[in-house]
Design a protein around this motif. Structure first.
Motif, short mmCIF file in Angstrom:
data_model
loop_
_atom_site.label_atom_id
_atom_site.label_comp_id
_atom_site.label_asym_id
_atom_site.label_seq_id
_atom_site.Cartn_x
_atom_site.Cartn_y
_atom_site.Cartn_z
N ASP A 81 51.53 -43.30 47.87
CA ASP A 81 50.73 -42.08 47.99
C ASP A 81 51.49 -40.85 47.51
O ASP A 81 51.35 -39.75 48.06
N ILE A 82 52.33 -41.03 46.48
CA ILE A 82 53.01 -39.89 45.86
C ILE A 82 52.67 -39.86 44.37
O ILE A 82 52.36 -40.90 43.77
N TYR A 83 52.69 -38.65 43.79
CA TYR A 83 52.49 -38.51 42.35
C TYR A 83 53.87 -38.43 41.70
O TYR A 83 54.65 -37.53 41.98
N LEU A 84 54.15 -39.38 40.83
CA LEU A 84 55.50 -39.54 40.28
C LEU A 84 55.52 -39.29 38.78
O LEU A 84 54.58 -39.67 38.07
N ARG A 85 56.59 -38.67 38.32
CA ARG A 85 56.87 -38.55 36.90
C ARG A 85 58.01 -39.50 36.55
O ARG A 85 59.19 -39.18 36.73
N PRO A 86 57.71 -40.71 36.06
CA PRO A 86 58.75 -41.68 35.74
C PRO A 86 59.77 -41.17 34.74
O PRO A 86 60.96 -41.51 34.82
N ASP A 87 59.34 -40.37 33.77
CA ASP A 87 60.28 -39.87 32.75
C ASP A 87 61.36 -39.00 33.39
O ASP A 87 62.54 -39.10 33.03
N TRP B 131 49.52 -42.23 36.83
CA TRP B 131 50.86 -42.28 36.23
C TRP B 131 51.40 -43.70 36.04
O TRP B 131 52.40 -43.89 35.33
N LEU B 132 50.76 -44.71 36.63
CA LEU B 132 51.23 -46.09 36.49
C LEU B 132 50.27 -46.88 35.62
O LEU B 132 49.10 -47.05 36.00
N PRO B 133 50.70 -47.38 34.45
CA PRO B 133 49.79 -48.14 33.58
C PRO B 133 49.22 -49.37 34.29
O PRO B 133 49.90 -50.02 35.08
N SER B 134 47.97 -49.67 33.98
CA SER B 134 47.30 -50.79 34.64
C SER B 134 47.44 -52.09 33.85
O SER B 134 47.24 -53.17 34.41
N GLU B 135 47.75 -52.01 32.55
CA GLU B 135 47.84 -53.22 31.74
C GLU B 135 49.30 -53.57 31.46
O GLU B 135 50.17 -52.69 31.48
N ARG B 136 49.53 -54.82 31.17
CA ARG B 136 50.90 -55.32 30.98
C ARG B 136 51.62 -54.60 29.85
O ARG B 136 52.79 -54.22 29.99
N GLU C 185 55.12 -52.42 30.03
CA GLU C 185 56.28 -52.73 29.20
C GLU C 185 56.71 -51.52 28.38
O GLU C 185 57.91 -51.27 28.21
N ARG C 186 55.76 -50.76 27.86
CA ARG C 186 56.11 -49.55 27.10
C ARG C 186 56.79 -48.53 28.01
O ARG C 186 57.75 -47.86 27.60
N LEU C 187 56.29 -48.39 29.25
CA LEU C 187 56.89 -47.46 30.19
C LEU C 187 58.32 -47.89 30.52
O LEU C 187 59.24 -47.07 30.61
N GLU C 188 58.53 -49.19 30.69
CA GLU C 188 59.86 -49.71 30.99
C GLU C 188 60.81 -49.46 29.82
O GLU C 188 61.96 -49.06 30.03
N GLU C 189 60.32 -49.66 28.60
CA GLU C 189 61.16 -49.43 27.43
C GLU C 189 61.51 -47.94 27.26
O GLU C 189 62.62 -47.59 26.88
#
Length: 350
Positions: free
Chosen positions: A198-204, A115-120, A124-128
């Motif tokens: 160690d948790i699975y998160l849904r950022p949205d 769920w967490l992008p590995s590239e910059r 940034e897209r997730l933050e936006e």
């Protein structure tokens, strides 16, 4: 005499044709060279800025050092924090600090594969898209090999906040306070979220939860609980200061994930470090501070779901483990499930 004009005409005609062909060949060669030169220059113009932009990117990782001496002289309202380099305070809706340790390389790898992008660019897209910024939060160690490995990981992924305090589980309450003070110095955020690796998160869905309108600006969001105070030193959750607490803990959020509003964190930042009482367990410690403040305890069970649902925000193996059991494997398994990773984002329902 009559043949002379013909001879003269023939004599002048042939040299003029040869000269014309020669000039045309030179012109064509010149145009070809210009075309090739333009092509080369165009390719350089296309690819050179890409390399240049990567070189000029502002690093996202930052080292946070505690000031020595009187905290009242701090540049951030007495929070005792100095930031490495020229760091701008970024505006976001929520800043999520993912607590991690030197033995959690596999967990960080699992998060970056799910769920967490590995590239910059992905971060940034997730933050936006969500208004949330994410960083791993870790202290230091005297082990040079571990510090060297961490330095390489920071250089590769650039998604860390490095705290200037010893990384030890027994010092987790101190790390938590250091995180909130550093987070406030780094980000102008509406909420500051502490999460475990160690948790699975849904950022949205976390974004939607934080975006709700609230009447009380001082908010403490988490999956709230009470429970017995452990007085046996042999137990994992033993509390040496149990005589101050009685037989049962007060209402407080489970440790794997909780959020504090900016107003609450601002109050924490304004106090001196030695004015805080530290209990053995970090979640209890935070809960005790919240009791001393006029905060609204917002109980959200979507932050402590044992399995993925259409509304789950954070999934972990409650009550069996304080996170996912075998997180490196479970994180990947959950991400393969459509209900976990690809189910739609639904408006948060009270």
């Amino acid at each position: 005499m009559s043949s002379s004009p013909k001879g003269s005409k023939s004599f002048y005609h042939r040299p003029f044709q040869s000269l014309f062909l020669s000039q045309r060949s030179i012109l064509l060669t010149f145009c070809l060279l210009c075309g090739l030169t333009g092509l080369v220059i165009g390719l350089v113009a296309i690819f050179r800025p890409i390399r240049g932009n990567n070189c000029n990117l502002q690093p996202r990782s930052v080292t946070v050092v505690w000031e020595r001496g009187d905290s009242s002289t701090s540049d951030h309202g007495g929070n005792g924090v100095m930031l490495g380099g020229d760091v701008k305070r970024y505006k976001v809706m929520g800043f999520v600090g993912i607590f991690t340790g030197f033995g959690s390389v596999g967990r960080r790898r699992a998060l970056r594969q799910t769920w967490l992008p590995s590239e910059r660019q992905g971060l940034e897209r997730l933050e936006e898209a969500t208004g949330l910024a994410f960083r791993f939060v870790i202290g230091r160690t005297s082990d040079e090999w571990k510090m060297s490995a961490l330095k390489k990981e920071v250089a590769e992924y650039d998604d860390f906040v490095l705290l200037d305090l010893e990384e030890e589980y027994s010092k987790l309450p101190y790390k938590t306070l250091a995180f909130y003070k550093a987070a406030y110095a780094l980000f102008d955020s509406e909420f500051y979220i502490k999460a475990d690796d160690d948790i699975y998160l849904r950022p949205d869905r976390l974004s939607l939860l934080l975006a709700k309108e609230r009447s009380n600006p001082q908010t403490y969001i988490g999956c709230m609980k009470k429970g017995p105070v452990f007085t046996d030193p042999k137990l994992k959750w033993y509390e040496p200061l149990s005589f101050l607490l009685g037989k049962e803990y007060f209402l407080h959020a489970y440790g794997p994930i909780y959020a504090l509003s900016a107003s609450v964190v601002r109050s924490l930042v304004a106090l001196r470090n030695d004015s805080f009482r530290m209990f053995s367990n970090e979640d209890v410690t935070i809960g005790s501070w919240m009791l001393a403040m006029n905060v609204n305890h917002e109980n959200t069970h979507a932050l402590c779901e044992p399995e993925c649902t259409s509304s789950s925000i954070a999934v972990w193996d409650i009550p069996k483990c304080s996170g996912l059991c075998n997180p490196e494997k479970r994180m990947l398994e959950l991400h393969e499930m459509e209900i976990c990773s690809r189910s739609p984002t639904l408006p948060y329902d009270d």
